[in-house]
Design a protein around this motif. Structure first.
Motif, PDB file in Angstrom:
ATOM      1  N   HIS A 173       3.593   7.087  -0.190  1.00 25.00           N
ATOM      2  CA  HIS A 173       3.782   7.735   1.106  1.00 25.00           C
ATOM      3  C   HIS A 173       3.560   6.736   2.226  1.00 25.00           C
ATOM      4  CE1 HIS A 173      -0.584   7.865   1.881  1.00 25.00           C
ATOM      5  NE2 HIS A 173      -0.718   8.230   0.607  1.00 25.00           N
ATOM      6  N   MET A 174       3.912   7.143   3.444  1.00 26.39           N
ATOM      7  CA  MET A 174       3.762   6.274   4.600  1.00 26.39           C
ATOM      8  C   MET A 174       2.279   5.956   4.823  1.00 26.39           C
ATOM      9  SD  MET A 174       5.088   6.799   8.516  1.00 26.39           S
ATOM     10  CE  MET A 174       3.786   7.887   9.040  1.00 26.39           C
ATOM     11  N   VAL A 175       2.000   4.709   5.176  1.00 27.18           N
ATOM     12  CA  VAL A 175       0.646   4.269   5.490  1.00 27.18           C
ATOM     13  C   VAL A 175       0.679   3.675   6.895  1.00 27.18           C
ATOM     14  CG1 VAL A 175      -1.221   2.686   4.856  1.00 27.18           C
ATOM     15  CG2 VAL A 175       0.141   3.784   3.065  1.00 27.18           C
ATOM     16  N   SER A 235       0.824  -1.202   0.000  1.00 27.91           N
ATOM     17  CA  SER A 235       0.000   0.000   0.000  1.00 27.91           C
ATOM     18  C   SER A 235       0.864   1.261   0.000  1.00 27.91           C
ATOM     19  CB  SER A 235      -0.927  -0.008   1.222  1.00 27.91           C
ATOM     20  OG  SER A 235      -1.743   1.119   1.240  1.00 27.91           O
ATOM     21  N   ALA A 236       1.879   1.297   0.844  1.00 31.44           N
ATOM     22  CA  ALA A 236       2.772   2.463   0.897  1.00 31.44           C
ATOM     23  C   ALA A 236       3.508   2.655  -0.431  1.00 31.44           C
ATOM     24  CB  ALA A 236       3.762   2.309   2.043  1.00 31.44           C
ATOM     25  N   LYS A 266       0.960   3.936  -3.057  1.00 33.47           N
ATOM     26  CA  LYS A 266       0.469   5.292  -2.767  1.00 33.47           C
ATOM     27  C   LYS A 266       1.587   6.317  -2.728  1.00 33.47           C
ATOM     28  CE  LYS A 266      -3.637   3.656  -0.469  1.00 33.47           C
ATOM     29  NZ  LYS A 266      -4.506   3.687   0.686  1.00 33.47           N
TER      30      LYS A 266
END
Length: 122
Positions: free
Chosen positions: A101-103, A95-96, A99
């Motif tokens: 960026h940090m999740v 996911s990170a 996307k």
């Protein structure tokens, strides 16, 4: 950090799961069913053990433990939590990466995205 995995070689034998971690003071190099090496400064070096039979012995031990738990009525399943955490961690990283960026765990668990299964023979 690098991680690579190849479940089976051309002859069908398991191999190739590796995890390497590099830091400012050293490195950890590990191979599932192989060596574990820690390299630090000039005076820090550890060559860990080797277990080339990890796949064969691991499955035998796992099946023996599973059979014992079932026949004794022990349904605690101590591997459930670490297995779930491991799989969720891979989803968190995916996911990170997608996307950019940090999740957080909270964001991941609240996400309603349905992941498509792509199962095909290469």
């Amino acid at each position: 950090m690098t991680f690579s995995s190849r479940q089976f070689d051309a002859q069908g034998a398991p191999e190739g799961i590796k995890f390497d971690l590099y830091g400012s003071k050293g490195a950890l190099l590990s191979e599932y069913g192989g060596n574990v090496i820690i390299r630090g400064g000039a005076d820090t070096f550890y060559r860990g053990g080797e277990n080339r039979e990890l796949y064969r012995t691991g499955i035998s031990e796992n099946m023996t433990t599973f059979h014992k738990a079932i026949t004794e009525g022990d349904f605690t399943n101590p591997t459930l939590e670490p297995s779930l955490t491991s799989n969720l961690t891979s989803l968190l990283v995916r996911s990170a990466a997608y996307k950019g960026h940090m999740v957080t765990w909270q964001e991941l668990l609240a996400d309603k995205e349905v992941l498509a299964q792509i199962l095909k023979v290469c």
